[in-house]
Design a protein around this motif. Structure first.
Motif, PDB file in Angstrom:
ATOM      1  N   ILE A  56       7.779   7.310  -9.004  1.00  0.00           N
ATOM      2  CA  ILE A  56       6.453   6.680  -9.043  1.00  0.00           C
ATOM      3  C   ILE A  56       5.920   6.540  -7.628  1.00  0.00           C
ATOM      4  O   ILE A  56       6.627   6.078  -6.729  1.00  0.00           O
ATOM      5  CB  ILE A  56       6.509   5.299  -9.725  1.00  0.00           C
ATOM      6  N   VAL A  57       4.669   6.925  -7.426  1.00  0.00           N
ATOM      7  CA  VAL A  57       3.962   6.713  -6.166  1.00  0.00           C
ATOM      8  C   VAL A  57       2.778   5.815  -6.485  1.00  0.00           C
ATOM      9  O   VAL A  57       1.898   6.185  -7.264  1.00  0.00           O
ATOM     10  CB  VAL A  57       3.471   8.039  -5.540  1.00  0.00           C
ATOM     11  N   ASP A  58       2.770   4.630  -5.905  1.00  0.00           N
ATOM     12  CA  ASP A  58       1.699   3.664  -6.114  1.00  0.00           C
ATOM     13  C   ASP A  58       0.862   3.621  -4.837  1.00  0.00           C
ATOM     14  O   ASP A  58       1.364   3.221  -3.776  1.00  0.00           O
ATOM     15  CB  ASP A  58       2.294   2.293  -6.422  1.00  0.00           C
ATOM     16  N   SER A  59      -0.390   4.034  -4.919  1.00  0.00           N
ATOM     17  CA  SER A  59      -1.254   4.085  -3.731  1.00  0.00           C
ATOM     18  C   SER A  59      -1.446   2.714  -3.102  1.00  0.00           C
ATOM     19  O   SER A  59      -1.567   2.606  -1.880  1.00  0.00           O
ATOM     20  CB  SER A  59      -2.609   4.700  -4.082  1.00  0.00           C
ATOM     21  N   LEU A  60      -1.473   1.659  -3.908  1.00  0.00           N
ATOM     22  CA  LEU A  60      -1.597   0.311  -3.355  1.00  0.00           C
ATOM     23  C   LEU A  60      -0.349  -0.047  -2.550  1.00  0.00           C
ATOM     24  O   LEU A  60      -0.446  -0.567  -1.437  1.00  0.00           O
ATOM     25  CB  LEU A  60      -1.824  -0.715  -4.472  1.00  0.00           C
ATOM     26  N   THR A  61       0.824   0.258  -3.078  1.00  0.00           N
ATOM     27  CA  THR A  61       2.069  -0.009  -2.364  1.00  0.00           C
ATOM     28  C   THR A  61       2.132   0.812  -1.085  1.00  0.00           C
ATOM     29  O   THR A  61       2.500   0.293  -0.021  1.00  0.00           O
ATOM     30  CB  THR A  61       3.284   0.310  -3.261  1.00  0.00           C
ATOM     31  N   LEU A  62       1.767   2.079  -1.183  1.00  0.00           N
ATOM     32  CA  LEU A  62       1.786   2.954  -0.018  1.00  0.00           C
ATOM     33  C   LEU A  62       0.869   2.408   1.073  1.00  0.00           C
ATOM     34  O   LEU A  62       1.250   2.333   2.246  1.00  0.00           O
ATOM     35  CB  LEU A  62       1.364   4.360  -0.425  1.00  0.00           C
ATOM     36  N   TRP A  63      -0.339   2.011   0.686  1.00  0.00           N
ATOM     37  CA  TRP A  63      -1.301   1.440   1.632  1.00  0.00           C
ATOM     38  C   TRP A  63      -0.731   0.169   2.268  1.00  0.00           C
ATOM     39  O   TRP A  63      -0.788  -0.016   3.477  1.00  0.00           O
ATOM     40  CB  TRP A  63      -2.606   1.163   0.907  1.00  0.00           C
TER      41      TRP A  63
END
Length: 176
Positions: free
Chosen positions: A109-116
């Motif tokens: 899973i890649v979560d853009s919010l987490t990445l940001w």
């Protein structure tokens, strides 16, 4: 969704697509479904996504397309914005109601919010770096933190073109 409850609300529409991060503009094979959630869509949700109770009436139920969704995502990395804290839980509950086990933890899973958040930490030190383009000195000292917060707030008001009353309204609505 019909609202913001991860346990009680239901999916109204779902859009899935395949993306190859090594190829620019590689979106392909979308799966877009508007679903009958089998419950009333809240007015606040309708205001956000525009899908009314009339629009979804007679559409397929989640349980009728659940296998199609699982087949579509098989072998994929799942990605979205806030997908871990919202989408995966909503999907897990929808699959459960359909009598199916959705083992989302088995998927990368890649979560853009987490990445940001990981790349630009949501701390005062991170805000000083982001908005003031400098390293914060003496972090966690009362005087330094207060002065830095005021500088960050000034920059946010300027960048977002807000006055103080508008900022108050945005923040008060966020906390309700």
């Amino acid at each position: 969704t019909t609202g913001l409850s991860k346990t009680d609300d239901r999916i109204v529409s779902i859009y899935l697509t395949k993306y190859d991060s090594t190829i620019e503009n590689s979106l392909a094979d979308p799966l877009y479904l508007v679903l009958d959630p089998e419950m009333t869509i809240s007015e606040s949700a309708i205001a956000v996504h525009g899908l009314s109770n009339e629009i979804v009436k007679g559409r397929p139920k989640f349980r009728e397309v659940a296998q199609q969704i699982l087949d579509y995502i098989e072998g994929s990395t799942l990605s979205g914005y806030n997908i871990v804290n919202f989408d995966m839980q909503i999907l897990f509950n929808e699959f459960s109601r359909a009598g199916m086990l959705f083992r989302y933890m088995d998927y990368p899973i890649v979560d853009s919010l987490t990445l940001w958040s990981k790349q630009e930490p949501r701390t005062l030190t991170g805000a000083v770096n982001r908005y003031l383009n400098r390293v914060m000195e003496n972090a966690h000292r009362a005087e330094a933190d207060t002065e830095a917060q005021i500088e960050v707030l000034r920059k946010q008001l300027q960048e977002y073109n807000l006055n103080l009353d508008q900022a108050i309204e945005l923040c008060m609505n966020q906390n309700r």
